[in-house]
Design an enzyme around this catalytic site. Structure first.
Site, PDB file in Angstrom:
ATOM      1  CG  ASP A 194      -1.825  -1.244   1.229  1.00 42.37           C
ATOM      2  OD1 ASP A 194      -2.380  -1.580   0.171  1.00 42.37           O
ATOM      3  OD2 ASP A 194      -1.943  -1.881   2.291  1.00 42.37           O
ATOM      4  CG  HIS A 254      -3.542  -5.231   2.654  1.00 40.72           C
ATOM      5  ND1 HIS A 254      -2.986  -4.334   1.763  1.00 40.72           N
ATOM      6  CD2 HIS A 254      -3.686  -6.396   1.976  1.00 40.72           C
ATOM      7  CE1 HIS A 254      -2.799  -4.930   0.618  1.00 40.72           C
ATOM      8  NE2 HIS A 254      -3.221  -6.187   0.707  1.00 40.72           N
TER       9      HIS A 254
HETATM   10  N1  LIG Z   1      -0.393  -8.437   1.959  1.00 38.08           N
HETATM   11  C1  LIG Z   1      -0.411  -8.047   0.702  1.00 38.08           C
HETATM   12  O1  LIG Z   1      -0.196  -6.865   0.411  1.00 38.08           O
HETATM   13  C2  LIG Z   1      -0.650  -9.031  -0.410  1.00 38.08           C
HETATM   14  C3  LIG Z   1      -0.360  -8.675  -1.726  1.00 38.08           C
HETATM   15  C4  LIG Z   1      -0.558  -9.616  -2.737  1.00 38.08           C
HETATM   16  C5  LIG Z   1      -1.069 -10.878  -2.429  1.00 38.08           C
HETATM   17  N2  LIG Z   1      -1.347 -11.186  -1.136  1.00 38.08           N
HETATM   18  C6  LIG Z   1      -1.846 -12.513  -0.766  1.00 38.08           C
HETATM   19  O2  LIG Z   1      -0.765 -13.443  -0.777  1.00 38.08           O
HETATM   20  C7  LIG Z   1      -1.275 -14.763  -0.971  1.00 38.08           C
HETATM   21  C8  LIG Z   1      -0.475 -15.487  -2.047  1.00 38.08           C
HETATM   22  O3  LIG Z   1      -0.622 -14.881  -3.294  1.00 38.08           O
HETATM   23  P1  LIG Z   1       0.079 -15.507  -4.608  1.00 38.08           P
HETATM   24  O4  LIG Z   1      -0.291 -14.634  -5.749  1.00 38.08           O
HETATM   25  O5  LIG Z   1       1.502 -15.787  -4.346  1.00 38.08           O
HETATM   26  O6  LIG Z   1      -0.716 -16.904  -4.721  1.00 38.08           O
HETATM   27  P2  LIG Z   1      -0.246 -18.244  -5.456  1.00 38.08           P
HETATM   28  O7  LIG Z   1      -1.442 -19.109  -5.577  1.00 38.08           O
HETATM   29  O8  LIG Z   1       0.503 -17.908  -6.698  1.00 38.08           O
HETATM   30  O9  LIG Z   1       0.796 -18.877  -4.424  1.00 38.08           O
HETATM   31  C9  LIG Z   1       0.426 -19.328  -3.173  1.00 38.08           C
HETATM   32  C10 LIG Z   1       1.315 -20.471  -2.789  1.00 38.08           C
HETATM   33  O10 LIG Z   1       0.918 -20.912  -1.499  1.00 38.08           O
HETATM   34  C11 LIG Z   1       1.068 -22.309  -1.493  1.00 38.08           C
HETATM   35  N3  LIG Z   1       0.318 -22.931  -0.408  1.00 38.08           N
HETATM   36  C12 LIG Z   1      -0.993 -23.254  -0.351  1.00 38.08           C
HETATM   37  N4  LIG Z   1      -1.267 -23.862   0.814  1.00 38.08           N
HETATM   38  C13 LIG Z   1      -0.111 -23.914   1.510  1.00 38.08           C
HETATM   39  C14 LIG Z   1       0.252 -24.423   2.778  1.00 38.08           C
HETATM   40  N5  LIG Z   1      -0.648 -24.997   3.592  1.00 38.08           N
HETATM   41  N6  LIG Z   1       1.526 -24.298   3.157  1.00 38.08           N
HETATM   42  C15 LIG Z   1       2.441 -23.703   2.364  1.00 38.08           C
HETATM   43  N7  LIG Z   1       2.160 -23.210   1.157  1.00 38.08           N
HETATM   44  C16 LIG Z   1       0.892 -23.321   0.735  1.00 38.08           C
HETATM   45  C17 LIG Z   1       0.607 -22.753  -2.861  1.00 38.08           C
HETATM   46  O11 LIG Z   1       1.070 -24.069  -3.165  1.00 38.08           O
HETATM   47  C18 LIG Z   1       1.219 -21.683  -3.734  1.00 38.08           C
HETATM   48  O12 LIG Z   1       2.493 -22.059  -4.195  1.00 38.08           O
HETATM   49  C19 LIG Z   1      -2.755 -14.584  -1.319  1.00 38.08           C
HETATM   50  O13 LIG Z   1      -3.535 -14.826  -0.168  1.00 38.08           O
HETATM   51  C20 LIG Z   1      -2.852 -13.123  -1.715  1.00 38.08           C
HETATM   52  O14 LIG Z   1      -4.133 -12.589  -1.543  1.00 38.08           O
HETATM   53  C21 LIG Z   1      -1.150 -10.289  -0.129  1.00 38.08           C
HETATM   54  O1  LIG Z   2      -5.642  -7.329  -4.016  1.00 31.71           O
HETATM   55  C1  LIG Z   2      -5.333  -8.464  -3.655  1.00 31.71           C
HETATM   56  O2  LIG Z   2      -6.147  -9.379  -3.547  1.00 31.71           O
HETATM   57  C2  LIG Z   2      -3.894  -8.786  -3.367  1.00 31.71           C
HETATM   58  C3  LIG Z   2      -3.223  -7.794  -2.475  1.00 31.71           C
HETATM   59  O3  LIG Z   2      -3.864  -7.657  -1.251  1.00 31.71           O
HETATM   60  C4  LIG Z   2      -2.991  -6.457  -3.119  1.00 31.71           C
HETATM   61  O4  LIG Z   2      -3.211  -5.439  -2.474  1.00 31.71           O
HETATM   62  O5  LIG Z   2      -2.539  -6.430  -4.280  1.00 31.71           O
END
Ligand SMILES: NC(=O)c1ccc[n+]([C@@H]2O[C@H](COP(=O)([O-])OP(=O)(O)OC[C@H]3O[C@@H](n4cnc5c(N)ncnc54)[C@H](O)[C@@H]3O)[C@@H](O)[C@H]2O)c1
Ligand SMILES: O=C(O)C[C@H](O)C(=O)O
Length: 356
Positions: free
Chosen positions: A193, A220
């Site tokens: 953010d 967030h």
């Molecule tokens: N905080 C933030 O600002 C922010 C920003 C972007 C994404 N996110 C979040 O981050 C998370 C991941 O996003 P992504 O795009 O990398 O998803 P993705 O699906 O590409 O990757 C997620 C990974 O987690 C793994 N996984 C699933 N269950 C698991 C477990 N029990 N133990 C270990 N690993 C496990 C999957 O195998 C996969 O490799 C999502 O929840 C997304 O919303 C948060």
């Molecule tokens: O928007 C989402 O679901 C992923 C993450 O929280 C973001 O801010 O990009």
């Protein structure tokens, strides 16, 4: 002759450790694999990434392997870690890389870690809110937090999995149940953010984003993401239209990416950058560097809510100081009330998931 025999032995030892099947055979083999690279390893911190084979996880693994403060990098996922680990381990940087596959290797992945970064879980598709991820991600975060409580209760935890407004409360409840909760060591990652806010504000001001610092407080998700444009550095003023445009764009930055990716997930590259920036700041704090300040969603007394994102000072103990909000203008005061109303429900949902 003797030198050649010694070299052949070394090659045979390394080749044996690189067999993909070794990943299923247990952590001892994997530890040995790491050890064969440990000679060149730099002194530093031990970092684990949980969800390392995912969209965020892979880029984040690359970036953490480049961080000179990392001496050991553990890559854990329930799928595909052998490939990611082999790939990242070829980078000629100091950190020793070890891969861990599947829940039976979670404890080995976590033991001895100083910092654990969690991007494990499902991402959004168009039309979904972050809260729609709760059903699946809440259970994942609970399992991983239980592992942390058992194997590295003193580690700093950077929690990325959405909905962050609830998952941080879930992790806190798991740690409380285990008797290991240290509020300073659990940090929800909201750096993306701030990264977005810096970028969008710099566009409006026509300056380099690296010169801009926008505090983003609250949480967030949607209206809980509250950029404090009145506190932008360098000091800047915005028209009412600019304030409205910037606030909306920062609050909806995640949705902007989700829609552009059209079903292929959410922000991964900018998030890996943001996560690496935040983890790097945590490590500099752990090392004892002074004046390391970042925004994060932490246990807080700044508002009446148990968790809230503000600037925090990172040190050897984690979030050593949680800063107050500072003076807000009328627009921000209204935004704060909206943010708190939504945050209260999301936090409570996380707490109840464990207490029920
Ligand atoms: N905080 C933030 O600002 C922010 C920003 C972007 C994404 N996110 C979040 O981050 C998370 C991941 O996003 P992504 O795009 O990398 O998803 P993705 O699906 O590409 O990757 C997620 C990974 O987690 C793994 N996984 C699933 N269950 C698991 C477990 N029990 N133990 C270990 N690993 C496990 C999957 O195998 C996969 O490799 C999502 O929840 C997304 O919303 C948060
Ligand atoms: O928007 C989402 O679901 C992923 C993450 O929280 C973001 O801010 O990009």
């Amino acid at each position: 002759m003797e030198a050649r025999a010694g070299a052949n032995q070394r090659i045979a030892r390394i080749s044996a450790h690189l067999q993909p099947s070794n990943f299923q055979e247990g952590s001892d083999v994997l530890l040995k694999r790491g050890e064969c690279r440990a000679k060149g390893g730099a002194p530093g911190f031990k970092v684990a990434i949980l969800g390392a084979a995912g969209g965020i996880g892979q880029s984040l693994s690359l970036l953490m392997k480049m961080n000179p403060l990392v001496s050991v990098l553990h890559l854990y996922d329930v799928v595909n870690t052998p490939g990611v680990t082999a790939d990242v381990s070829h980078m000629d940087t100091g950190a020793v890389v070890r891969g861990f596959l599947g829940q039976q290797q979670l404890e080995s992945a976590l033991t001895g870690m100083d910092l654990v970064i969690i991007p494990a879980g499902v991402p959004r598709k168009p039309g979904m809110t972050r809260d729609d991820l709760f059903k699946i991600n809440a259970g994942i975060v609970r399992t991983l937090s239980e592992g942390i409580a058992k194997c590295c209760p003193n580690a700093i935890v950077n929690l990325i999995s959405n909905p962050v407004n609830s998952t941080v409360a879930i992790a806190a409840e798991v740690f409380k149940k285990a008797g290991t909760y240290d509020p300073k060591r659990l940090l929800g990652v909201t750096t993306l953010d701030v990264v977005r806010a810096n970028t969008f504000v710099a566009e409006i001001l026509g300056v380099d984003p690296r010169e801009v610092d926008v505090p983003v407080v609250g949480g967030h998700a949607g209206v809980t993401i509250l950029p404090l444009l009145s506190q932008v550095k360098p000091p800047s003023s915005f028209t009412a239209e600019e304030t409205e445009y910037l606030t909306n764009r920062i609050q909806n930055g995640g949705t902007e990416v989700v829609e552009a990716k059209a079903g292929a997930g959410s922000a991964t590259l900018s998030m890996a950058y943001a996560a690496a920036k935040f983890a790097g700041a945590c490590l500099r704090g752990l090392k004892g560097e002074a004046g390391v300040v970042e925004c994060a969603f932490v246990d807080s007394q700044v508002t009446e809510l148990p968790f809230f994102a503000t600037k925090v000072r990172l040190g050897r103990a984690g979030a050593e100081e949680v800063y107050q909000l500072g003076p807000l203008n009328e627009y921000e005061r209204i935004g704060l009330e909206k943010a708190k109303r939504e945050l209260a429900g999301s936090i409570q949902k996380g707490v109840e998931f464990i207490r029920k």
